[in-house]
Scaffold this motif. Sequence first.
Motif, PDB file in Angstrom:
ATOM      1  N   ILE A 111       1.583   6.652  -7.144  1.00  0.00           N
ATOM      2  CA  ILE A 111       0.578   7.633  -7.546  1.00  0.00           C
ATOM      3  C   ILE A 111       1.098   9.047  -7.349  1.00  0.00           C
ATOM      4  N   CYS A 112       1.847   9.272  -6.255  1.00  0.00           N
ATOM      5  CA  CYS A 112       2.424  10.601  -6.017  1.00  0.00           C
ATOM      6  C   CYS A 112       3.386  11.003  -7.124  1.00  0.00           C
ATOM      7  N   CYS A 133      -0.702  13.115   1.117  1.00  0.00           N
ATOM      8  CA  CYS A 133      -0.296  11.798   0.637  1.00  0.00           C
ATOM      9  C   CYS A 133       0.929  11.334   1.415  1.00  0.00           C
ATOM     10  N   ILE A 134       1.466  10.195   1.023  1.00  0.00           N
ATOM     11  CA  ILE A 134       2.563   9.569   1.762  1.00  0.00           C
ATOM     12  C   ILE A 134       3.851  10.377   1.679  1.00  0.00           C
ATOM     13  N   CYS A 145       0.828  -1.209   0.000  1.00  0.00           N
ATOM     14  CA  CYS A 145       0.000   0.000   0.000  1.00  0.00           C
ATOM     15  C   CYS A 145       0.861   1.258   0.000  1.00  0.00           C
ATOM     16  N   LEU A 146       1.960   1.196   0.742  1.00  0.00           N
ATOM     17  CA  LEU A 146       2.890   2.324   0.768  1.00  0.00           C
ATOM     18  C   LEU A 146       3.473   2.571  -0.616  1.00  0.00           C
ATOM     19  N   TRP A 166       2.168   1.715  -3.526  1.00  0.00           N
ATOM     20  CA  TRP A 166       1.128   2.233  -4.420  1.00  0.00           C
ATOM     21  C   TRP A 166       0.933   3.739  -4.226  1.00  0.00           C
ATOM     22  N   GLY A 167       0.947   4.152  -2.962  1.00  0.00           N
ATOM     23  CA  GLY A 167       0.806   5.578  -2.693  1.00  0.00           C
ATOM     24  C   GLY A 167       1.950   6.389  -3.277  1.00  0.00           C
ATOM     25  N   ARG A 168       3.156   5.857  -3.186  1.00  0.00           N
ATOM     26  CA  ARG A 168       4.318   6.551  -3.724  1.00  0.00           C
ATOM     27  C   ARG A 168       4.285   6.588  -5.246  1.00  0.00           C
TER      28      ARG A 168
END
Length: 266
Positions: A64-65, A254-255, A57-58, A60-62
């Motif tokens: 997308i960022c 976001c992350i 999940c981490l 995926w967030g990165r």
Amino acid sequence: PSTYNTTSLGKYTIKKKKVATTDDDSGAEVDIENADDLADGTKEGEKAKDSAKALQCLMWGRQICLNPYLFKCSGLTKEPNGKDYVEKSPKLLYVMNCIAGIKKYHEESEDSPFMSGQVIYMNFGVSAFTLLRDYLTEELGFDVNEIGIISGQGNYIGKKRYDNKQKVQDAFLGRVKNTETGQYTTLEESKRVKVLIGSEAIKEGINLQDYASVLYNCFLDFNPTDMVQVEGRIWRQGNAFANVRIVTPLMSDCIDVFMFQKLEDK
């Protein structure tokens, strides 16, 4: 690509094991395809699965960022060109706008007519480096030979590939080495690489300080030592400029912000 509702940039690929060198991206971060495969019915297996899912999940967030095109469930099914790719990412668009501003400043300046070197670093999305090159040439007006790429997938000046990353480094430093004498001569300004796009391959064995004024870190590493190592490519003795800038574009909500704060604490 249709299996994952994305383009080839977000498609998951299994990497073959190989011996790591300083010229490759074997340490670059990759996605975990299926965390459930890590569970073997034991408590340790369940813990491994849970940990892997958190990291998944981490990641995926990165992704997308950095750019939605790099996320395998983005829903973006049309292969992008340079303009599509950059303008889909606020982070990369910000970097390009900064470079455009510096380019314009030097073009209009009588005191500083030669453009300072710009380094774009990211340890992910290496396969899209050529799209960044296309944007720089097609949208910002750089000559293709003013763009260099150093990565495990190839080292380029413009569209010409080189086996040795030192060739690209030297072009960024405004010099060329005579293979017979071992001496360096100065490159013509029109042939000097102005923007270098680099992956993990620039962390070691590369000095970029002579003409560089800005390094854009677009993808934060987990280890703060790695960040310092990347920054040291231009932030070191011998730079032609009194000051250099290390720019870390962050996406709000976001992350990115969380990771930056943790790295600063470390």
